[in-house]
Design a protein around this motif. Structure first.
Motif, PDB file in Angstrom:
ATOM      1  N   GLU A   1      -1.490 -12.316  -7.537  1.00 11.49           N
ATOM      2  CA  GLU A   1      -1.085 -12.128  -6.145  1.00 11.49           C
ATOM      3  C   GLU A   1       0.431 -12.207  -6.018  1.00 11.49           C
ATOM      4  N   GLU A   2       0.958 -11.488  -5.043  1.00  8.88           N
ATOM      5  CA  GLU A   2       2.384 -11.514  -4.735  1.00  8.88           C
ATOM      6  C   GLU A   2       2.596 -12.129  -3.357  1.00  8.88           C
ATOM      7  N   ALA A   3       3.639 -12.928  -3.235  1.00 11.56           N
ATOM      8  CA  ALA A   3       3.963 -13.545  -1.955  1.00 11.56           C
ATOM      9  C   ALA A   3       5.426 -13.276  -1.622  1.00 11.56           C
ATOM     10  N   PRO A   4       5.735 -12.201  -0.858  1.00 12.61           N
ATOM     11  CA  PRO A   4       7.115 -12.013  -0.387  1.00 12.61           C
ATOM     12  C   PRO A   4       7.506 -13.219   0.470  1.00 12.61           C
ATOM     13  N   THR A   5       8.530 -13.932   0.050  1.00 16.31           N
ATOM     14  CA  THR A   5       8.858 -15.223   0.662  1.00 16.31           C
ATOM     15  C   THR A   5      10.292 -15.235   1.160  1.00 16.31           C
ATOM     16  N   ALA A   6      10.451 -15.510   2.437  1.00 15.79           N
ATOM     17  CA  ALA A   6      11.785 -15.574   3.044  1.00 15.79           C
ATOM     18  C   ALA A   6      12.336 -16.987   2.903  1.00 15.79           C
ATOM     19  N   ILE A   7      13.586 -17.089   2.478  1.00 24.48           N
ATOM     20  CA  ILE A   7      14.241 -18.381   2.297  1.00 24.48           C
ATOM     21  C   ILE A   7      15.335 -18.549   3.348  1.00 24.48           C
ATOM     22  N   PHE A   8      15.249 -19.642   4.096  1.00 25.13           N
ATOM     23  CA  PHE A   8      16.261 -19.974   5.100  1.00 25.13           C
ATOM     24  C   PHE A   8      16.905 -21.303   4.702  1.00 25.13           C
ATOM     25  N   VAL A   9      18.230 -21.361   4.764  1.00 26.85           N
ATOM     26  CA  VAL A   9      18.963 -22.592   4.473  1.00 26.85           C
ATOM     27  C   VAL A   9      19.828 -22.928   5.673  1.00 26.85           C
ATOM     28  N   ASN A  10      19.624 -24.113   6.217  1.00 27.60           N
ATOM     29  CA  ASN A  10      20.361 -24.573   7.398  1.00 27.60           C
ATOM     30  C   ASN A  10      20.274 -23.566   8.548  1.00 27.60           C
ATOM     31  N   GLY A  11      19.078 -22.994   8.700  1.00 27.57           N
ATOM     32  CA  GLY A  11      18.813 -22.095   9.821  1.00 27.57           C
ATOM     33  C   GLY A  11      19.223 -20.658   9.602  1.00 27.57           C
TER      34      GLY A  11
ATOM     35  N   HIS B   1      19.137 -17.083   7.224  1.00 28.63           N
ATOM     36  CA  HIS B   1      18.376 -16.393   6.193  1.00 28.63           C
ATOM     37  C   HIS B   1      19.251 -16.191   4.964  1.00 28.63           C
ATOM     38  N   LEU B   2      18.777 -16.682   3.820  1.00 35.84           N
ATOM     39  CA  LEU B   2      19.526 -16.561   2.572  1.00 35.84           C
ATOM     40  C   LEU B   2      19.095 -15.312   1.807  1.00 35.84           C
ATOM     41  N   THR B   3      17.796 -15.179   1.579  1.00 35.23           N
ATOM     42  CA  THR B   3      17.272 -14.043   0.836  1.00 35.23           C
ATOM     43  C   THR B   3      15.760 -14.022   0.967  1.00 35.23           C
ATOM     44  N   THR B   4      15.154 -12.947   0.497  1.00 29.82           N
ATOM     45  CA  THR B   4      13.700 -12.854   0.420  1.00 29.82           C
ATOM     46  C   THR B   4      13.343 -12.522  -1.026  1.00 29.82           C
ATOM     47  N   VAL B   5      12.432 -13.301  -1.592  1.00 27.57           N
ATOM     48  CA  VAL B   5      12.032 -13.119  -2.980  1.00 27.57           C
ATOM     49  C   VAL B   5      10.519 -12.928  -3.045  1.00 27.57           C
ATOM     50  N   THR B   6      10.060 -12.350  -4.134  1.00 27.41           N
ATOM     51  CA  THR B   6       8.626 -12.192  -4.356  1.00 27.41           C
ATOM     52  C   THR B   6       8.186 -13.187  -5.412  1.00 27.41           C
ATOM     53  N   LEU B   7       7.252 -14.068  -5.034  1.00 27.49           N
ATOM     54  CA  LEU B   7       6.809 -15.154  -5.891  1.00 27.49           C
ATOM     55  C   LEU B   7       5.302 -15.113  -6.080  1.00 27.49           C
ATOM     56  N   SER B   8       4.840 -15.843  -7.073  1.00 33.19           N
ATOM     57  CA  SER B   8       3.428 -16.188  -7.119  1.00 33.19           C
ATOM     58  C   SER B   8       3.201 -17.280  -6.082  1.00 33.19           C
TER      59      SER B   8
ATOM     60  N   ILE C   1       7.609 -25.636   4.464  1.00 34.76           N
ATOM     61  CA  ILE C   1       6.958 -24.409   3.997  1.00 34.76           C
ATOM     62  C   ILE C   1       5.908 -23.998   5.009  1.00 34.76           C
ATOM     63  N   GLU C   2       6.104 -22.830   5.593  1.00 38.39           N
ATOM     64  CA  GLU C   2       5.179 -22.297   6.584  1.00 38.39           C
ATOM     65  C   GLU C   2       4.768 -20.900   6.139  1.00 38.39           C
ATOM     66  N   GLY C   3       3.570 -20.789   5.569  1.00 33.52           N
ATOM     67  CA  GLY C   3       3.134 -19.501   5.062  1.00 33.52           C
ATOM     68  C   GLY C   3       4.077 -19.015   3.982  1.00 33.52           C
ATOM     69  N   ASN C   4       4.646 -17.840   4.183  1.00 30.84           N
ATOM     70  CA  ASN C   4       5.585 -17.273   3.209  1.00 30.84           C
ATOM     71  C   ASN C   4       7.025 -17.424   3.687  1.00 30.84           C
ATOM     72  N   ARG C   5       7.321 -18.555   4.276  1.00 33.12           N
ATOM     73  CA  ARG C   5       8.682 -18.876   4.722  1.00 33.12           C
ATOM     74  C   ARG C   5       9.033 -20.277   4.237  1.00 33.12           C
ATOM     75  N   ILE C   6      10.185 -20.378   3.561  1.00 28.51           N
ATOM     76  CA  ILE C   6      10.683 -21.677   3.102  1.00 28.51           C
ATOM     77  C   ILE C   6      11.954 -21.979   3.888  1.00 28.51           C
ATOM     78  N   SER C   7      11.946 -23.093   4.604  1.00 27.23           N
ATOM     79  CA  SER C   7      13.118 -23.506   5.383  1.00 27.23           C
ATOM     80  C   SER C   7      13.678 -24.790   4.784  1.00 27.23           C
ATOM     81  N   VAL C   8      14.937 -24.726   4.375  1.00 31.20           N
ATOM     82  CA  VAL C   8      15.593 -25.864   3.737  1.00 31.20           C
ATOM     83  C   VAL C   8      16.730 -26.348   4.617  1.00 31.20           C
ATOM     84  N   ILE C   9      16.814 -27.658   4.769  1.00 34.75           N
ATOM     85  CA  ILE C   9      17.964 -28.282   5.415  1.00 34.75           C
ATOM     86  C   ILE C   9      18.671 -29.121   4.367  1.00 34.75           C
ATOM     87  N   THR C  10      19.964 -28.858   4.168  1.00 31.81           N
ATOM     88  CA  THR C  10      20.735 -29.662   3.228  1.00 31.81           C
ATOM     89  C   THR C  10      21.405 -30.810   3.978  1.00 31.81           C
TER      90      THR C  10
END
Length: 243
Positions: free
Chosen positions: A21-31, A33-40, A69-78
């Protein structure tokens, strides 16, 4: 990580097998959008810790305040919420805006006296096990596998084990990265950022990966686990060559 899918065979009849399976995943850092990657699917916290580290956005796992982590979205706060971040790809140099080559002067050099024996390399590859349709990467240290991950992409798998190692307080300078597939310059860069002195693969390195490794102190072993196994950069780190 797998889903059962059906197909019609060319020679007649039908079949079903497990597909990754593929999971297109959006990465947000400090609110932002940083990038979107495809992960397992799954294991996103290990991945995001390793990814932010090898992109030099954080210097340690402690710099992460929270991961949601919400579905295929990763939100990081540094911890520094005002830090503006961007993706760093392999450092290239050129003139007049034309990118031409990797500037190894901008990459860290390996600072480790680690040496490994041929039996240790062979044991690590055997412990990695056949990955099936996914790429696999492990970190070996002290004669055992200390972190292991699988992903659609070996670069993502490498980030996953680095992330696990960061969270466990692993001393990367005493580890060996073991993986499947072609060794690229990007994998070399990730090992250099982490300070991993030896990179072993069941595949062969690219010419560029070998050039960068030679200039930065990283040892590369290719075709591991086969009669064609060879050391492509810094053979002085491998004990028992030719034995």
């Amino acid at each position: 990580m797998f889903k059962r899918i059906a197909c019609i065979r060319i020679g007649g009849g039908s079949a079903a097998h497990d597909a990754a399976e593929e999971a297109p995943t959006a990465i947000f850092v400090n609110g932002r959008h940083l990038t979107t990657v495809t992960l397992s699917p799954g294991g996103f916290e290990d991945f995001i810790t390793g990814y932010l580290y090898t992109e030099e956005i954080i210097g340690s796992a402690d710099e992460i305040e929270s991961v949601r982590i919400e579905g295929n979205r990763i939100s990081v706060i540094t911890k520094n919420v005002f830090k503006r971040v961007s993706v760093k790809k392999t450092i290239l140099s050129g003139c007049g805006g034309a990118v031409s080559y990797i500037d190894t002067r901008k990459l860290p050099a390996i600072d480790s006296d680690l040496m490994v024996s041929v039996p240790e390399v062979e044991a690590a590859v055997a412990a990695l096990a056949a990955p099936g349709p996914l790429d696999a990467v492990a970190l070996a240290g002290g004669g055992r596998i200390v972190a292991r991950a699988e992903d659609l992409d070996r670069h993502n798998a490498l980030d996953r084990v680095i992330g696990r190692g960061l969270q466990d307080g692993l001393d990367f300078s005493r580890t060996v990265a073991v993986g499947t597939g072609t060794v690229t310059s990007e994998m070399v860069r990730k090992c250099l950022i982490a300070g991993i002195p030896v990179l072993v693969s069941t595949g062969v390195p690219t010419a560029l990966a070998v050039e960068v490794a030679e200039e930065t102190g990283l040892c590369i072993v290719g075709f591991a686990g086969t009669p064609e196994m060879g050391v492509y950069a810094h053979p002085e780190r491998v004990i028992g060559l030719g034995a």
